[in-house]
Design a protein around this motif. Structure first.
Motif, PDB file in Angstrom:
ATOM      1  N   LEU A 136      33.957  39.639  44.775  1.00  0.00           N
ATOM      2  CA  LEU A 136      35.404  39.445  44.741  1.00  0.00           C
ATOM      3  C   LEU A 136      35.877  39.243  43.303  1.00  0.00           C
ATOM      4  N   TRP A 137      35.093  38.521  42.525  1.00  0.00           N
ATOM      5  CA  TRP A 137      35.403  38.341  41.105  1.00  0.00           C
ATOM      6  C   TRP A 137      35.437  39.703  40.401  1.00  0.00           C
ATOM      7  N   LEU A 138      34.521  40.606  40.749  1.00  0.00           N
ATOM      8  CA  LEU A 138      34.511  41.943  40.153  1.00  0.00           C
ATOM      9  C   LEU A 138      35.825  42.669  40.429  1.00  0.00           C
ATOM     10  N   ALA A 139      36.309  42.590  41.666  1.00  0.00           N
ATOM     11  CA  ALA A 139      37.574  43.234  42.017  1.00  0.00           C
ATOM     12  C   ALA A 139      38.731  42.636  41.214  1.00  0.00           C
ATOM     13  N   VAL A 140      38.762  41.313  41.098  1.00  0.00           N
ATOM     14  CA  VAL A 140      39.814  40.654  40.322  1.00  0.00           C
ATOM     15  C   VAL A 140      39.724  41.051  38.847  1.00  0.00           C
ATOM     16  N   SER A 141      38.513  41.176  38.329  1.00  0.00           N
ATOM     17  CA  SER A 141      38.333  41.560  36.927  1.00  0.00           C
ATOM     18  C   SER A 141      38.875  42.958  36.665  1.00  0.00           C
ATOM     19  N   MET A 142      38.672  43.883  37.599  1.00  0.00           N
ATOM     20  CA  MET A 142      39.212  45.228  37.446  1.00  0.00           C
ATOM     21  C   MET A 142      40.740  45.195  37.421  1.00  0.00           C
ATOM     22  N   GLN A 143      41.327  44.378  38.280  1.00  0.00           N
ATOM     23  CA  GLN A 143      42.784  44.237  38.291  1.00  0.00           C
ATOM     24  C   GLN A 143      43.284  43.667  36.964  1.00  0.00           C
ATOM     25  N   ARG A 144      42.614  42.620  36.485  1.00  0.00           N
ATOM     26  CA  ARG A 144      43.029  42.006  35.221  1.00  0.00           C
ATOM     27  C   ARG A 144      42.867  42.981  34.065  1.00  0.00           C
ATOM     28  N   GLY A 145      41.781  43.744  34.052  1.00  0.00           N
ATOM     29  CA  GLY A 145      41.571  44.698  32.975  1.00  0.00           C
ATOM     30  C   GLY A 145      42.659  45.747  32.920  1.00  0.00           C
ATOM     31  N   LEU A 146      43.077  46.246  34.080  1.00  0.00           N
ATOM     32  CA  LEU A 146      44.144  47.245  34.115  1.00  0.00           C
ATOM     33  C   LEU A 146      45.447  46.656  33.574  1.00  0.00           C
ATOM     34  N   LEU A 147      45.771  45.446  33.996  1.00  0.00           N
ATOM     35  CA  LEU A 147      46.992  44.795  33.510  1.00  0.00           C
ATOM     36  C   LEU A 147      46.897  44.479  32.019  1.00  0.00           C
ATOM     37  N   GLN A 148      45.725  44.084  31.549  1.00  0.00           N
ATOM     38  CA  GLN A 148      45.541  43.848  30.115  1.00  0.00           C
ATOM     39  C   GLN A 148      45.817  45.112  29.325  1.00  0.00           C
ATOM     40  N   GLY A 149      45.278  46.242  29.810  1.00  0.00           N
ATOM     41  CA  GLY A 149      45.498  47.510  29.128  1.00  0.00           C
ATOM     42  C   GLY A 149      46.958  47.890  29.071  1.00  0.00           C
ATOM     43  N   LEU A 150      47.714  47.485  30.086  1.00  0.00           N
ATOM     44  CA  LEU A 150      49.163  47.731  30.104  1.00  0.00           C
ATOM     45  C   LEU A 150      49.940  46.697  29.303  1.00  0.00           C
ATOM     46  N   ARG A 151      49.225  45.758  28.690  1.00  0.00           N
ATOM     47  CA  ARG A 151      49.811  44.647  27.936  1.00  0.00           C
ATOM     48  C   ARG A 151      50.667  43.733  28.822  1.00  0.00           C
ATOM     49  N   ALA A 152      50.311  43.675  30.076  1.00  0.00           N
ATOM     50  CA  ALA A 152      50.987  42.758  31.005  1.00  0.00           C
ATOM     51  C   ALA A 152      50.230  41.431  30.988  1.00  0.00           C
ATOM     52  N   TYR A 153      50.368  40.701  29.892  1.00  0.00           N
ATOM     53  CA  TYR A 153      49.568  39.494  29.692  1.00  0.00           C
ATOM     54  C   TYR A 153      50.013  38.340  30.589  1.00  0.00           C
ATOM     55  N   THR A 154      51.290  38.315  30.932  1.00  0.00           N
ATOM     56  CA  THR A 154      51.790  37.189  31.721  1.00  0.00           C
ATOM     57  C   THR A 154      51.115  37.078  33.079  1.00  0.00           C
ATOM     58  N   PRO A 155      51.054  38.146  33.894  1.00  0.00           N
ATOM     59  CA  PRO A 155      50.356  38.009  35.177  1.00  0.00           C
ATOM     60  C   PRO A 155      48.865  37.751  35.020  1.00  0.00           C
ATOM     61  N   VAL A 156      48.254  38.292  33.966  1.00  0.00           N
ATOM     62  CA  VAL A 156      46.827  38.020  33.737  1.00  0.00           C
ATOM     63  C   VAL A 156      46.617  36.537  33.448  1.00  0.00           C
ATOM     64  N   VAL A 187      33.533  26.372  48.496  1.00  0.00           N
ATOM     65  CA  VAL A 187      34.441  27.328  49.140  1.00  0.00           C
ATOM     66  C   VAL A 187      35.786  27.398  48.402  1.00  0.00           C
ATOM     67  N   GLY A 188      36.153  26.342  47.691  1.00  0.00           N
ATOM     68  CA  GLY A 188      37.391  26.356  46.930  1.00  0.00           C
ATOM     69  C   GLY A 188      37.467  27.516  45.953  1.00  0.00           C
ATOM     70  N   GLN A 189      36.327  27.880  45.335  1.00  0.00           N
ATOM     71  CA  GLN A 189      36.307  29.013  44.406  1.00  0.00           C
ATOM     72  C   GLN A 189      36.614  30.315  45.133  1.00  0.00           C
ATOM     73  N   LEU A 190      36.035  30.496  46.296  1.00  0.00           N
ATOM     74  CA  LEU A 190      36.258  31.710  47.077  1.00  0.00           C
ATOM     75  C   LEU A 190      37.715  31.822  47.514  1.00  0.00           C
ATOM     76  N   VAL A 191      38.271  30.724  48.002  1.00  0.00           N
ATOM     77  CA  VAL A 191      39.667  30.733  48.453  1.00  0.00           C
ATOM     78  C   VAL A 191      40.607  31.038  47.286  1.00  0.00           C
ATOM     79  N   ALA A 192      40.337  30.453  46.128  1.00  0.00           N
ATOM     80  CA  ALA A 192      41.181  30.690  44.957  1.00  0.00           C
ATOM     81  C   ALA A 192      41.155  32.157  44.553  1.00  0.00           C
ATOM     82  N   LEU A 193      39.990  32.775  44.604  1.00  0.00           N
ATOM     83  CA  LEU A 193      39.887  34.179  44.224  1.00  0.00           C
ATOM     84  C   LEU A 193      40.595  35.089  45.219  1.00  0.00           C
TER      85      LEU A 193
END
Length: 442
Positions: A151-171, A201-207
């Motif tokens: 799940l962290w891998l999926a979130v990292s891909m999302q963050r990377g795409l937004l970083q590339g778009l310079r959308a730093y606020t949501p990241v 489990v808190g880590q999983l729920v947060a992700l």
């Protein structure tokens, strides 16, 4: 009289000048990048609060949570490396426009879902061996670690795409939100149950919450995928990022293996005390993660035009020293009060080892900066040194019978040897090729 007339006028102009400057500051890429770095700092602070509360709630069982978390941190490294690769490809426009980016993200998530299903089945079937590896009684908590890493891998891909778009606020918001979610949910469930499993489990729920929020953000920014466009393949990104994936994974092993192995070689109370001391001793390392946000892009830009950016490396080590030296002095003279204040009187058993551990993690911090520098210069041979240092630590820690202080000394030997060799390689390294200095992850 003339001076008196000027003063109130200048005071009246100041608010107006700030109002005119604020929109410019908000659009500044430097300010946005600084805000992203600040989000990492806030997340580290939230993680520290979580650790302190978890240690006080779980007591002698805290070591089990620390070993589970250490294993998870090792598994998250590929996601971090791929996040950087995605951000770079998006930033230079190699993945196309919004529709093409949406198509790429859809393809990545489909592959990650398939991989995740395989991981879930394997983790459930192998939950007992996983628990034995981590030396914990919580088999189901151990089984959820690989799933959480996927799940962290999926979130990292999302963050990377937004970083590339310079959308730093949501990241940045997602980074802080993840830390806050883990703190609120994990501590809440842990306090209610006194259970390591429910606190984890808190880590999983947060992700899960962060993944949903970033998915909604990407949908709003990119729109629907372009049906006729074939997105970038995940395996191509992995092939591109294999050096940082391997290098950062080996660094993660050096950072976390000692906590995992301590559960096998020490009694429950000693292992938990060591885990608490390890968290406190990593203060220089956590700061180094922030320093690297400056080091890697700046060194990459200079290396891309054929320069040797040794000045960037020197400034980074200066910042590290500014944090590490005071930490070492405090831990040398007041280790027991620091651990008692932070983790409670039950987890002060490794106070004599704290200064040695801090020195070890300072050396690891130096190794981390050297690796980031060598990555900027497109070097690969340093992986041999990292592998040797990790192997040395993995061999020494479970086989040499020592006290907690001696155990910290073994960690220092492995991490210190690796840091010295890596620093020597960094000082001798030359940039490989000349490229476009603008084609750097923001």
């Amino acid at each position: 009289m003339a001076q008196r007339a000027v003063r109130p006028t200048s005071r009246r102009l100041r608010p107006s000048a700030w109002r005119e400057a604020l929109p410019v500051l908000r659009e500044s890429e430097t300010i946005k990048a600084a805000a992203l770095a600040a989000a990492y700092v806030v997340a580290i602070g939230l993680g520290l609060v979580f650790t302190i509360l978890a240690a006080r709630i779980l007591g002698d069982s805290y070591g089990a949570l620390a070993r589970i978390t250490s294993f998870y941190l090792i598994l998250t490294v590929p996601g971090l490396a791929l996040q950087a690769a995605v951000a770079r490809e998006v930033a230079v426009g190699d993945l196309g426009g919004p529709g093409a980016l949406a198509a790429s993200m859809r393809g990545w998530l489909r592959q990650i879902v398939v991989f995740g299903l395989i991981v879930v089945v394997a983790a459930v079937l192998l939950r007992a061996p996983l628990a034995d590896l981590l030396h914990v009684d919580q088999e189901w908590a151990a089984a959820t670690v690989p799933l959480t890493a996927v799940l962290w891998l999926a979130v990292s891909m999302q963050r990377g795409l937004l970083q590339g778009l310079r959308a730093y606020t949501p990241v940045g918001a997602s980074i802080v939100g993840e830390g806050a979610g883990r703190l609120i949910v994990g501590v809440g469930l842990g306090a209610a149950t006194s259970s390591v499993t429910w606190m984890w489990v808190g880590q999983l729920v947060a992700l899960v919450a962060v993944f949903a929020a970033l998915g909604w953000t990407l949908r709003a920014r990119l729109g629907a995928p372009v049906a006729e466009v074939r997105g970038e393949r995940l395996r191509d990104l992995i092939r591109m990022a294999w050096v940082p994936i391997v290098g950062l994974t080996l660094l993660a092993v050096l950072q976390n293996a000692d906590v995992i192995i301590s559960g096998h070689v020490f009694a429950k109370h000693q292992a938990s005390s060591y885990a608490a001391a390890a968290v406190a001793a990593k203060v220089p390392y956590w700061v180094t993660l922030g320093i690297a946000l400056y080091l890697l892009p700046e060194a990459t830009r200079r290396a891309a035009v054929g320069e040797r950016p040794l000045g960037v490396l020197a400034r980074s080590f200066g910042l590290l020293a500014a944090v590490a030296i005071p930490s070492l002095l405090i831990f040398a003279v007041a280790a027991e009060p620091v651990l008692r204040l932070g983790f409670g009187a039950k987890l002060t058993g490794a106070s004599d080892a704290l200064a040695t551990l801090c020195l070890a993690y300072t050396m690891l911090s130096a190794a981390y900066l050297a690796v980031q520098y060598l990555l900027a210069l497109r070097q690969e041979v340093f992986l041999v040194v990292l592998a040797a240092a990790a192997a040395l630590e993995l061999v020494m820690l479970p086989t040499i019978d020592v006290s907690l202080t001696g155990y910290a000394g073994l960690v220092l030997i492995a991490q210190g040897a690796g840091a010295v060799l890596l620093l020597a390689m960094a000082l001798r390294a030359q940039p490989r090729g000349v490229g476009n200095p603008e084609a750097v992850v923001p």
